[in-house]
Enzyme design. Structure first.
Site, PDB file in Angstrom:
ATOM      1  N   GLY A 261       0.781  -1.199  -0.037  1.00  0.00           N
ATOM      2  CA  GLY A 261       0.237  -0.038  -0.068  1.00  0.00           C
ATOM      3  C   GLY A 261       0.965   1.377  -0.017  1.00  0.00           C
ATOM      4  CB  CYS A 264       5.853   5.297  -3.217  1.00  0.00           C
ATOM      5  SG  CYS A 264       6.074   6.713  -2.716  1.00  0.00           S
TER       6      CYS A 264
HETATM    7  C1  UDX Z   1       8.596   2.806  -1.043  1.00  0.00           C
HETATM    8  C2  UDX Z   1       9.970   2.499  -1.647  1.00  0.00           C
HETATM    9  O1  UDX Z   1      10.372   1.403  -0.919  1.00  0.00           O
HETATM   10  C3  UDX Z   1      10.883   3.784  -1.677  1.00  0.00           C
HETATM   11  O2  UDX Z   1      11.893   3.398  -2.174  1.00  0.00           O
HETATM   12  C4  UDX Z   1       9.959   4.705  -2.542  1.00  0.00           C
HETATM   13  O3  UDX Z   1      10.660   6.089  -2.413  1.00  0.00           O
HETATM   14  C5  UDX Z   1       8.552   4.903  -2.174  1.00  0.00           C
HETATM   15  O4  UDX Z   1       7.963   3.712  -1.917  1.00  0.00           O
HETATM   16  P1  UDX Z   1       7.460   3.168   1.054  1.00  0.00           P
HETATM   17  O5  UDX Z   1       6.149   3.050   0.375  1.00  0.00           O
HETATM   18  O6  UDX Z   1       7.493   4.010   2.267  1.00  0.00           O
HETATM   19  O7  UDX Z   1       8.585   3.065   0.159  1.00  0.00           O
HETATM   20  O8  UDX Z   1       7.404   1.678   1.829  1.00  0.00           O
HETATM   21  P2  UDX Z   1       8.039   0.100   1.781  1.00  0.00           P
HETATM   22  O9  UDX Z   1       8.939  -0.235   2.814  1.00  0.00           O
HETATM   23  O10 UDX Z   1       8.835   0.047   0.476  1.00  0.00           O
HETATM   24  O11 UDX Z   1       6.819  -0.788   1.578  1.00  0.00           O
HETATM   25  C6  UDX Z   1       5.676  -0.495   0.779  1.00  0.00           C
HETATM   26  C7  UDX Z   1       4.686  -1.599   0.846  1.00  0.00           C
HETATM   27  O12 UDX Z   1       5.014  -2.957   0.521  1.00  0.00           O
HETATM   28  C8  UDX Z   1       4.180  -1.565   2.328  1.00  0.00           C
HETATM   29  O13 UDX Z   1       2.689  -1.815   2.348  1.00  0.00           O
HETATM   30  C9  UDX Z   1       4.728  -2.735   2.726  1.00  0.00           C
HETATM   31  O14 UDX Z   1       4.143  -3.596   3.887  1.00  0.00           O
HETATM   32  C10 UDX Z   1       4.592  -3.833   1.444  1.00  0.00           C
HETATM   33  N1  UDX Z   1       5.805  -4.757   1.342  1.00  0.00           N
HETATM   34  C11 UDX Z   1       7.108  -4.365   1.455  1.00  0.00           C
HETATM   35  C12 UDX Z   1       5.333  -6.126   1.430  1.00  0.00           C
HETATM   36  O15 UDX Z   1       4.336  -6.389   1.227  1.00  0.00           O
HETATM   37  N2  UDX Z   1       6.568  -7.181   1.386  1.00  0.00           N
HETATM   38  C13 UDX Z   1       7.744  -6.720   1.188  1.00  0.00           C
HETATM   39  O16 UDX Z   1       8.468  -7.649   1.384  1.00  0.00           O
HETATM   40  C14 UDX Z   1       8.137  -5.518   1.190  1.00  0.00           C
END
Ligand code: UDX
Length: 453
Positions: A261, A264
């Site tokens: 979610g 981004c």
């Molecule tokens: C992301 C990118 O990591 C970052 O580089 C960009 O600038 C903006 O988008 P962010 O949205 O803050 O950052 O969160 P991130 O930690 O990357 O996680 C995104 C989503 O993916 C979260 O909902 C997280 O729960 C989910 N996720 C992440 C998974 O479901 N599995 C994973 O292995 C990693």
């Protein structure tokens, strides 16, 4: 030390960079249209929940190198660099809403001093071609003699780790048609010692979209693998560990669960697909990444419904509302769709989140917000774990078993130790854990190989 203006200085990216650039010794004026936020920021109060941000804000204000204003005539003229950090939200068709960028570019153009060179840094995530658009808008509005260059400089910040990511970047990407301008921006970040990639503007803009689309693809990939694991009796945690050990694949972003979610991934993958469509292409992988991601939410509700023989009249505790841990951000959070699905099927929902409840209460009036995980679980038929907050793994499941009406825990993030849950007499189901109860072995840590049969 350089004089920098940050346009959109109270937003997530703008505030992060404003405080960080002041910390690096630059003189920063952050401009924003939101007068209430600007006033609070000048008093040292951050409108955003982000570890370390308020401390850095106060240090910046105290040093005299950081201030906030709503007055463009005060903020823009005479600055060597103007960072564009305004919002670029998605329209309903996936296209990027560029109204704030356009209006900011005009505001900047009208205020650049003649006989001075200014570098405008496009920091917000903007569609391919935006640096050209900003250049054109500036050219239409600058006074004679003002010289301006536009550099595309995407950010790669994660919420909850934004300052860490600003101070320890993997790379600095700079897209420019004028190499000197790119090098001037690179010099701002020189103390960080990060590798710098200087390229053309469109490629730099594309790096941001491709990076987010690739990470989102990894997540949807492992979630699809998880479904197959669940159907065929394999354990996705072990599979992720096994494939992640291959350096060509890598272990990160392979956590199966409820998918991505946030502000981004959904927006940027959608925008990239939209750009591809508009170019007459057929972005089938990007569409699949988004479809798989949204399906996870429906499947999770369906799993709860199956496991409880219907949801009508059931009381469900939802642990976690934010789109991920360590943030209060609810944008595109799986919790919104999961709770929507539960309510639609007649369930009564009680939720707990360590940070996001105040925001969630305004969005979801039908949901009762609980003081802690135990209060949420009281009298519940099932607990659904939606956000992987560390706090949930440390809960006393004996106590939870004592307060619940039912005995089911659906762990949408594979966060808990299944044995801690089943040991307390509760039923446990994770995501993609065909062999429920299996824990990843120590095979990759150098310990003797443990048979997993
Ligand atoms: C992301 C990118 O990591 C970052 O580089 C960009 O600038 C903006 O988008 P962010 O949205 O803050 O950052 O969160 P991130 O930690 O990357 O996680 C995104 C989503 O993916 C979260 O909902 C997280 O729960 C989910 N996720 C992440 C998974 O479901 N599995 C994973 O292995 C990693």
């Amino acid at each position: 030390m350089s004089a920098i203006c940050i346009v959109g200085g109270s937003g997530y990216v703008g505030l992060g960079y404003a405080t960080a650039l002041a910390e690096l010794g630059h003189e920063v004026v952050a401009l924003d249209v939101a007068a209430d936020r600007v006033a609070a920021l000048n008093e040292g109060h951050s409108p955003i929940f982000e570890p370390g941000l308020e401390e850095l804000l106060r240090r910046g204000l105290g040093s005299g190198r950081l201030r906030f204003t709503t007055d463009a005539d005060d903020a823009i003229p005479g600055r060597a660099f103007v960072f564009l950090c305004v919002g670029t939200p998605a329209l309903s068709n996936g296209e990027t809403d560029m109204r704030q960028v356009r209006s900011a570019a005009i505001t900047i153009g009208q205020r650049l001093r003649p006989n001075q060179r200014t570098i405008v840094v496009n920091k917000s995530t903007m569609p391919i071609g935006s640096a050209d658009l900003v250049t054109q808008l500036l050219a239409e509005h600058v006074r004679d003699g003002a010289e301006v260059a536009v550099v595309a400089n995407p950010e790669f910040l994660r919420e909850g780790a934004a300052l860490h990511d600003i101070f320890h970047p993997d790379r600095i990407v700079l897209g420019a048609s004028d190499r000197q301008a790119a090098e001037a921006v690179a010099a701002l970040y020189a103390p960080l010692g990060a590798p710098v990639l200087i390229t053309d503007r469109r490629s730099a803009e594309m790096v941001k979209y491709a990076a987010n689309a690739f990470l989102a693809t990894k997540i949807s990939f492992i979630n699809e693998v998880a479904q197959v694991c669940e159907a065929l009796g394999a354990d996705v945690l072990t599979v992720a560990e096994g494939i992640g050990a291959d350096p060509r694949i890598g272990p990160r972003f392979l956590q199966a669960g409820l998918g991505f979610g946030g502000s981004c991934f959904p927006k940027d993958v959608g925008a990239l697909a939209h750009m591809a469509d508009a170019a007459g292409l057929h972005p089938q992988l990007l569409r699949a990444v988004l479809d798989i991601n949204l399906d996870l939410r429906r499947r999770f509700v369906a799993k709860a419904e199956r496991s409880l023989d219907g949801l009508d009249g059931r009381t469900i505790a939802v642990w976690g509302l934010a789109f991920k841990e360590d943030t209060d951000d609810l944008r595109e959070s799986p919790a919104l769709d999961v709770i929507g699905g539960l309510l639609e099927r007649g369930a009564v929902v009680r939720a707990y989140d360590p940070a996001a409840m105040a925001k969630a209460a305004r969005l979801m009036p039908a949901v009762t917000m609980a003081a802690d995980p135990y209060a949420a679980a009281g009298g519940a038929d099932a607990i659904l774990i939606v956000t992987p907050w560390k706090e949930f793994a440390g809960v006393d499941f004996g106590r939870i078993a004592g307060v619940m009406r039912g005995d089911l825990i659906l762990d949408g993030r594979n966060l808990l130790d299944p044995e801690a849950v089943t040991g307390a007499g509760l039923r446990y189901a994770g995501v993609g854990r065909g062999r429920t109860g299996a824990v990843p072995s120590a095979i990759l840590s150098g310990a003797p190989v443990v048979s997993r049969d």
